[in-house]
Design an enzyme around this catalytic site. Structure first.
Site, PDB file in Angstrom:
ATOM      1  N   CYS A   1      32.901  91.828 142.018  1.00  0.00           N
ATOM      2  CA  CYS A   1      31.926  92.257 143.002  1.00  0.00           C
ATOM      3  C   CYS A   1      31.479  93.716 143.008  1.00  0.00           C
ATOM      4  O   CYS A   1      30.320  94.027 142.793  1.00  0.00           O
ATOM      5  CB  CYS A   1      32.490  91.899 144.353  1.00  0.00           C
TER       6      CYS A   1
ATOM      7  N   HIS B   1      29.798  96.647 150.230  1.00  0.00           N
ATOM      8  CA  HIS B   1      30.926  96.718 149.282  1.00  0.00           C
ATOM      9  C   HIS B   1      30.831  97.837 148.241  1.00  0.00           C
ATOM     10  O   HIS B   1      31.352  97.715 147.133  1.00  0.00           O
ATOM     11  CB  HIS B   1      31.112  95.365 148.564  1.00  0.00           C
TER      12      HIS B   1
END
Ligand SMILES: *[C@@H]1O[C@H](CO)[C@@H](O)[C@H](O)[C@H]1NC(C)=O
Ligand SMILES: *[C@@H]1O[C@H](CO)[C@@H](O)[C@H](O)[C@H]1NC(C)=O
Ligand SMILES: *[C@@H]1O[C@H](CO)[C@@H](O)[C@H](O)[C@H]1NC(C)=O
Ligand SMILES: *[C@@H]1O[C@H](CO)[C@@H](O)[C@H](O)[C@H]1NC(C)=O
Ligand SMILES: *[C@@H]1O[C@H](CO)[C@@H](O)[C@H](O)[C@H]1NC(C)=O
Length: 536
Positions: free
Chosen positions: A66, A122
């Site tokens: 990610c 993130h």
């Protein structure tokens, strides 16, 4: 005085209205979790309609996990060039994507775009200056860390557990209990409906689906949808199917809203996963990369070959499969080109502007992809033309196999594709292909590896070499039979390795523990000089 001059130059490059850019990112979606790659088990009619009206990105690569993937999208650089190459940023980790990087929404803002992020970030949250609204986004509704429970919006990982949902910088306790995908859909529609049409829009919808949430119940879907998927006997995959169908529904609703508002006809829509799928219990999840090898966070094709498509009326050759090699880092220059920026003035990118190659179906300038170099895990992989080299592996080889489900049983519901909300929106623009085209593209995009005999590979012992064109499933290790190619691939990898900077991971900071901050994951680094307990 400089500013108007710069603006003038970039405006003068623009032949047309700057198109709206709608960038939809699915989290942890596998290669085989979309109907347009041959999956029958779970319908994704909205995605299938858009993909077959645009370009199915067939030689499309992402990075295996990610944070590195999102950093690559935002900067146009390989993670080894930003220090983001090793694992993800944790909620209590005092680090973020380096502030020296100018990122996609900042470039777009420079030329007049209104920029909105919905969903996952993130890329660092321990200080405000790392957060979306300090890095080019006009607004953000969503969360800061890597994952959340779809209903309670908490993230439990490592040794902490905290609420992680925001409207801008405000903690969005009022959204507690609302299904995350629905929140994103509604927010996206709100942004679309309130957008000033005389300005270009950049909308990034960064989904939670289909990432798993917290350990107590990792896969969470609206109960009433489970009845649609009783043909799936694995209960976790059944729930996964419902999560995925909500994601597909969201794609349809967003496209429908764009069309209704008259924005779609001048839009570029990107749909992409961030990395390969966590299959068969990896990360407590049930994605599928079948028939590709490996899972998320491995450098096998199942970890890095991404499900994605590009859609726009501006594409000259539509309704086709692109064989052009395309990597996640290419989005930044490609989209900036579409937005009318002078891409050749951008320095030190790994990304290549591929707009013309994709739109006109010309040869791609990209001939190689560095999948990653992670010296902490001890793994690296690179593709040059049709050859792929893997050196070392992650998880000590525990996730180096082939995983299901194939999801090929049953029939493909092509009628549902034609009836999907996205298809209706496309038809209104005269851009929905007929049934035969949908089926033909799907057939072409379905990877089959049934006829291959194996030549084993153990990347923990010695590097493996695959001919990805003939062997997309990495079944035949040709390291012994192609020593010259192996040697030159190792040299390529070494050249890339010399350009790497060290990973910037940091130990978790106990002061960031949500228990000190009202049970909320927060930008604790901004309060360094204060006693944490005194604030709560
Ligand atoms: C919409 O944008 C245009 C161009 O920037 C501006 O002139 C106009 O005032 C805006 N309209 C509203 C209602 O804000
Ligand atoms: C679920 O099933 C119902 C009833 O057949 C149907 O109306 C609905 O469209 C289905 N939803 C999805 C997401 O498949
Ligand atoms: C684009 O940038 C390059 C490199 O900075 C420059 O040489 C070129 O003149 C620019 N093109 C235009 C049209 O401004
Ligand atoms: C498998 O089939 C594909 C296409 O039909 C062919 O290109 C490939 O060489 C075959 N592989 C083997 C090992 O027979
Ligand atoms: C990259 O270079 C570093 C530093 O010289 C070395 O320790 C590492 O093993 C190299 N990695 C690969 C994959 O070659």
């Amino acid at each position: 005085m400089l500013f108007p001059a710069v603006l003038f130059i970039s405006l003068s490059l623009c032949k047309c209205d700057r198109p709206n850019i709608v960038f939809i990112i699915a989290d942890d979606l596998g290669w085989n979790d979309v109907g347009f790659h041959g999956l029958n088990q779970i319908p994704t009619p909205n995605m299938d309609a858009l993909a077959s009206s645009g370009i199915l990105l067939h030689n499309y690569y992402v990075t295996p996990i990610c944070t590195p993937s999102r950093s690559a999208i935002m900067t146009g650089k390989y993670p080894i060039h930003t220090g983001m190459q090793h694992t993800v940023i944790f909620g209590t980790e005092p680090r973020g994507l380096p502030l020296s990087e100018k990122i996609l929404p900042q470039y777009l803002k420079d030329v007049g775009y209104k920029t909105h992020l919905i969903g996952k970030w993130h890329l660092g949250s321990y200080k405000k200056k790392y957060l979306p609204m300090y890095r080019g986004f006009d607004s953000h509704v969503g969360f800061w860390s890597g994952k959340i429970d779809m209903y309670d919006h908490t993230n439990q990982e490592k040794n902490y557990w905290g609420f992680d949902f925001r409207k801008g910088f405000s903690v969005a306790h009022d959204l507690f209990g609302h299904y995350a995908t629905d929140i994103y859909t509604n927010e996206a529609i709100k942004v679309i409906n309130s957008h000033n049409k005389s300005e270009p829009l950049f909308l990034m919808v960064s989904h939670s689906a289909v990432h798993s949430g917290n350990p107590s119940e990792p896969i969470r879907a609206p109960e009433e949808l489970l009845a649609n998927f009783t043909h799936i006997k694995d209960f976790q995959r059944q729930k996964f199917a419902a999560v995925l169908s909500k994601l597909d529904e969201s794609v349809g609703e967003v496209v429908d809203a764009l069309q209704t508002r008259g924005l779609l006809e001048n839009s570029v829509v990107i749909f992409t996963t961030d990395n390969g799928g966590p299959a068969e219990g990896f990360n407590d999840n049930r994605a599928s990369n079948y028939p590709l090898r490996g899972v998320k966070n491995t450098l096998w094709e199942g970890g890095v070959r991404g499900a994605g498509f590009l859609w726009s009326p501006l594409i000259e050759k539509k309704s086709r499969i692109s064989k052009q090699m395309f990597h996640l880092v290419d989005w930044l220059p490609t989209l900036l080109c579409v937005a009318g920026l002078n891409v050749s003035s951008l320095q030190s990118l790994d990304g290549i502007d591929q707009w013309e190659a994709l739109s006109k179906d010309l040869k791609s300038k990209r001939v190689s992809i560095l999948h990653n170099i992670d010296d902490i895990y001890g793994s690296a992989a690179i593709t040059v033309d049709k050859w792929k080299l893997l050196k070392g592996t992650n998880y000590n080889g525990a996730w180096d196999g082939w995983y299901g489900p194939s999801g090929r049983e049953g029939n493909y519901d092509a009628g549902a594709v034609q009836d999907a909300r996205a298809a209706r929106a496309l038809r209104a623009l005269g851009l929905m292909p007929d049934l035969d085209t949908v089926l033909k593209l799907r057939e072409e995009a379905t990877v089959k590896c049934d006829n291959m005999s194996h030549i084993p590979c153990n990347p923990l012992k010695s590097p493996c070499l695959f001919n990805i064109e003939e062997d997309p499933c990495e079944m035949r290790n040709l390291a012994d039979t192609e020593p010259t190619i192996l040697r030159s691939m190792l040299e390529e990898l070494e050249i890339m390795n010399k350009t790497a900077i060290p990973p910037n991971n940091k130990p978790l900071d106990p002061r960031g523990d949500p228990k000190f901050w009202g049970q909320v994951i927060t930008n604790f680094g901004d309060y360094e000089n204060l006693n944490a307990n005194s604030l709560c």
